[in-house]
Design a protein around this motif. Structure first.
Motif, short mmCIF file in Angstrom:
data_model
loop_
_atom_site.label_atom_id
_atom_site.label_comp_id
_atom_site.label_asym_id
_atom_site.label_seq_id
_atom_site.Cartn_x
_atom_site.Cartn_y
_atom_site.Cartn_z
N ASP A 95 0.99 -1.18 -0.12
CA ASP A 95 -0.03 0.01 0.01
C ASP A 95 0.93 1.28 -0.07
OD1 ASP A 95 -2.77 1.22 0.58
OD2 ASP A 95 -1.54 1.86 2.21
N LEU A 96 1.72 1.28 0.71
CA LEU A 96 2.85 2.30 0.95
C LEU A 96 3.67 2.50 -0.55
CD1 LEU A 96 4.21 1.93 4.43
CD2 LEU A 96 2.86 3.82 3.71
N GLU A 97 4.03 1.40 -1.13
CA GLU A 97 4.71 1.46 -2.30
C GLU A 97 3.85 2.17 -3.41
OE1 GLU A 97 6.08 -1.39 -6.08
OE2 GLU A 97 5.73 -2.28 -4.43
N GLY A 141 6.29 -3.48 -8.28
CA GLY A 141 6.99 -2.60 -9.23
C GLY A 141 6.42 -2.37 -10.57
N GLN A 142 4.85 -3.01 -10.68
CA GLN A 142 4.38 -2.67 -11.85
C GLN A 142 3.34 -1.52 -11.84
OE1 GLN A 142 3.05 -6.56 -13.26
NE2 GLN A 142 3.91 -7.29 -11.42
N GLU A 201 0.38 -5.50 -17.01
CA GLU A 201 0.22 -6.15 -18.43
C GLU A 201 1.45 -6.66 -19.00
OE1 GLU A 201 -1.55 -2.84 -20.91
OE2 GLU A 201 -3.24 -2.89 -19.93
N LYS A 202 2.70 -6.06 -18.78
CA LYS A 202 3.87 -6.53 -19.34
C LYS A 202 4.92 -6.55 -18.66
CE LYS A 202 2.91 -3.93 -23.96
NZ LYS A 202 3.47 -2.75 -24.79
N GLU A 203 5.00 -5.98 -17.55
CA GLU A 203 6.35 -6.10 -16.69
C GLU A 203 6.14 -7.35 -15.75
OE1 GLU A 203 3.81 -3.89 -16.68
OE2 GLU A 203 4.65 -1.63 -16.54
N ASN A 260 10.72 -1.65 -5.71
CA ASN A 260 10.35 -0.54 -5.24
C ASN A 260 9.51 -0.77 -3.74
OD1 ASN A 260 10.74 1.30 -7.18
ND2 ASN A 260 8.77 1.08 -8.26
N LEU A 261 9.38 -2.35 -3.60
CA LEU A 261 8.87 -2.76 -2.30
C LEU A 261 9.74 -2.38 -1.21
CD1 LEU A 261 6.47 -4.18 -0.70
CD2 LEU A 261 7.80 -6.09 -1.09
N PHE A 262 10.89 -2.87 -1.50
CA PHE A 262 12.40 -2.94 -0.50
C PHE A 262 12.53 -1.40 -0.36
CE2 PHE A 262 13.74 -7.44 -1.46
CZ PHE A 262 12.46 -7.86 -0.45
#
Length: 364
Positions: A194-196, A205-206, A210-212, A218-220
């Motif tokens: 939620d914070l990410e 990170g998405q 759809e593609k990634e 980004n979570l870490f």
């Protein structure tokens, strides 16, 4: 139809078998954390204990606990205690019967109306994907409106599925801001996802899914930021978090209990890694909860359900504690009943759709 809280009915204590019942047998704890033999283990049902000729209701009866009695004349009462919290000198109720013959009486009719056919607050049977849940939803909406209007205490158990979906995340944020939520239990990744999203506008990170490929970068990075600032609260107050239910909880002063697990790779500052400390923190809210909703987090659901009374006393009134368990798997929602929490209403559905339905009903 206007919602009315079911009224609790005490047994008729003028019945001969209750009048003539003996006082409970009490035995003192000799060593901290060790109960005497033949202790009486409690259940989710209302239970009474006869002390000095007076029947006393245990208002927080819950699974896998023992009854510690205070038998001082004029101050008869009971405390419901986990085994590990027993202290030397505590007077534990002894006895394995439930029919008053040992001063212990289990009462299952407390919330039934005078009509024998009434089922106002009954112990639930199994539910499946073929069950019609419309009435359950309508009742839940009424319960939550009642709680908000009467200073109830609503606790949510939130699985990561809620954080991974834009609309369900927004729905939970609105429910927090509108005053329908008083506490949240979740795991590290539920809160961090939620914070990410609030910081990077990504989930795993998405942005589009759809593609990634999934990535924890980004979570870490989010968890690192929280640790850098010293707390999630400080991170939110920095202005970096643009939205989300964690931001709403900080700003609305709604406590979030984050219990660590053996699988945690990297934790937020608030994550409680000691299991007993986490249990104590969760129980401090469970003991005052009047409605609990458990969504797509099976282990937290079972743990919380077992530590939450099926009834409690609020402002001198005994009332049911409403429980709802939501998961897309029948196994998950029925597992709680298998572990002894018989009063939970199970709804087999996608938790993301569920929370959006609740939000629409209450905030439209």
């Amino acid at each position: 139809m206007k919602f009315e809280m079911p009224k609790y009915h005490h047994p008729n204590f003028d019945q001969d078998f209750l009048v003539n019942a003996p006082n409970v047998t009490l035995e003192e704890v000799q060593v901290d954390g060790i109960s005497p033999r033949n202790y009486h283990a409690l259940s989710v049902f209302p239970e009474y204990f006869k002390i000095n000729g007076k029947w006393v209701l245990a208002t927080q009866s819950r699974m896998d606990t023992v009854c510690v009695a205070i038998d001082k004349e004029g101050e008869e009462s009971v405390n419901i205690v986990e085994f590990r919290n027993l202290k030397k000198g505590d007077k534990v109720v002894i006895g394995r019967t439930e029919d008053a013959s040992e001063g212990i009486y289990v009462w299952t009719q407390g919330f039934l109306e005078d009509s024998a056919d009434s089922d106002t607050f009954a112990f639930r049977s199994g539910r499946s994907r073929e069950t019609a849940f419309s009435v359950d939803y309508d009742t839940l909406y009424d319960v939550l409106r009642y709680e908000k209007a009467n200073n109830g205490y609503v606790t949510l158990i939130v699985g990561s599925a809620i954080s991974l979906d834009r609309d369900s995340r927004n729905a939970l944020e609105r429910l927090v801001r509108q005053g329908y939520v008083q506490a949240i239990f979740c795991g590290t990744e539920t809160a961090a996802f939620d914070l990410e999203k609030g910081i990077y506008d990504t989930t795993w990170g998405q942005k589009t899914f759809e593609k990634e490929q999934n990535t924890t970068k980004n979570l870490f990075a989010t968890i690192n930021l929280a640790r850098k600032y010293g707390s999630t609260k400080a991170l939110v107050e920095s202005g970096m978090v643009k939205d989300g239910f964690m931001k709403a909880c900080v700003e609305m002063n709604v406590p979030v209990v984050i219990a660590g697990t053996i699988r945690d790779r990297f934790a937020l500052p608030e994550t409680i890694n000691n299991v007993y400390e986490a249990q104590n923190a969760m129980r401090s809210h469970a003991r005052k909860t009047s409605t609990i909703i458990m969504m797509s987090a099976i282990l937290y659901t079972i743990a919380t359900g077992n530590m939450t009374p099926s009834y409690n006393e609020f402002d001198g009134t005994v009332r049911p504690v409403y429980m709802y368990t939501i998961d897309i798997q029948e196994f998950a929602v029925n597992k709680l009943a298998d572990r002894g929490t018989l009063t939970a209403v199970s709804i087999v559905t996608n938790a993301q759709d569920f929370i959006r339905n609740v939000d629409r009903a209450l905030n439209s």
